[in-house]
Design a protein around this motif. Structure first.
Motif, short mmCIF file in Angstrom:
data_model
loop_
_atom_site.label_atom_id
_atom_site.label_comp_id
_atom_site.label_asym_id
_atom_site.label_seq_id
_atom_site.Cartn_x
_atom_site.Cartn_y
_atom_site.Cartn_z
N CYS A 60 32.78 39.80 46.65
CA CYS A 60 33.18 40.63 45.82
C CYS A 60 32.73 40.22 44.41
CB CYS A 60 34.59 40.98 46.03
SG CYS A 60 35.32 42.10 44.61
N ARG B 211 35.19 40.81 40.03
CA ARG B 211 36.25 40.16 39.13
C ARG B 211 35.82 40.14 37.76
NH1 ARG B 211 39.75 39.75 36.26
NH2 ARG B 211 41.12 37.76 35.88
N VAL C 213 40.64 44.19 42.01
CA VAL C 213 39.93 43.48 43.07
C VAL C 213 40.69 43.24 44.46
CG1 VAL C 213 38.88 40.98 43.47
CG2 VAL C 213 38.88 41.99 41.23
N ILE D 284 39.45 44.49 47.78
CA ILE D 284 39.26 43.67 49.19
C ILE D 284 40.14 44.41 50.34
CG2 ILE D 284 40.18 41.57 50.05
CD1 ILE D 284 39.79 40.12 47.53
N VAL E 64 35.19 35.88 46.53
CA VAL E 64 35.29 36.40 45.20
C VAL E 64 34.85 35.76 44.39
CG1 VAL E 64 36.89 37.48 43.76
CG2 VAL E 64 37.74 37.39 45.97
#
Length: 230
Positions: A104, A107, A115, A119, A132
């Motif tokens: 991901c 951020r 975030v 997720i 992340v």
């Protein structure tokens, strides 16, 4: 000239290289699937193409396909769009043991709480492991404490002194993303500088593995050369 993450290497080229490597490995191989190379249909095709040569897992990212630049600068796909891509990827795999992982990148653009919501949506859609993209050790500590899923991230050497400390935060897999290539380039540069400056390489190999040592490595791997390395 090094051009990372510029979409210069195609999906089929990456899959071909992955297949070549997978043929000589006896350990699980995780391959970088970039952004899935497009939308849901392209991501499904990437899963089928990478799975065929025998990789154990594929890691995708939620940045927008075709957007160049470093990770923190690239826009991310809306959550609904990523959910569609993940579901397509999960449906495309023929072996349920193939690990689908997601990095991901949101951020840089969204709050921690946003975030975490992303997720959750990714996990519900079928992702097996999550990472992340973070900038510092403090962020790693926060997400390690708040994400309830298998976590895999690059090891942020700054601020975390050891892999044991990193795993202690809750991370299951540490990605050592550039250390091997950087070490290899540093060694090659040192040898070439000596060759240019002195016309020889004896001093470099006096403190580094030579051909005999490399030959021993190959023997340890089960390879028996027909003649010695020269």
């Amino acid at each position: 000239l090094i051009l990372p993450d510029c979409s210069m290497v195609t999906m089929t080229e990456m899959a071909q290289r992955a297949g070549t490597i997978a043929q000589v490995l006896d350990i699980p191989m995780l391959v970088d699937g970039e952004t899935g190379y497009g939308g849901a249909e392209q991501t499904a095709r990437a899963v089928r193409t990478f799975e065929r040569p025998g990789v154990a897992g594929i890691r995708f990212e939620d940045s927008v396909f075709g957007e160049n630049g470093i990770d923190a600068e690239r826009p991310v796909v809306p959550v609904a769009g990523m959910v569609d891509k993940i579901k397509a990827a999960a449906d495309a795999r023929s072996d349920a043991s193939l690990v689908l992982a997601m990095r991901c990148d949101a951020r840089a653009h969204e709050s921690r709480e946003q975030v975490i919501e992303r997720i959750g949506a990714y996990l519900a859609a079928g992702i097996d492991a999550i990472g992340v993209h973070l900038q510092d050790a403090e962020e790693h500590k926060w997400f390690g404490a708040h994400v309830r899923a298998p976590l895999m991230n690059p090891w942020p050497r700054a601020g975390l002194n050891s892999l044991a400390e990193f795993f202690g935060l809750g991370y299951k897999i540490a990605l050592i993303t550039s250390s091997v290539s950087t070490a290899g380039l540093a060694g090659a540069r040192a040898m070439l500088l000596e060759l240019r400056n002195t016309g020889g390489q004896d001093e470099y190999f006096a403190g580094a593995p030579g051909f005999q040592e490399v030959e021993r490595w190959y023997r340890d791997l089960g390879f028996r050369p027909t003649k010695p390395f020269v």
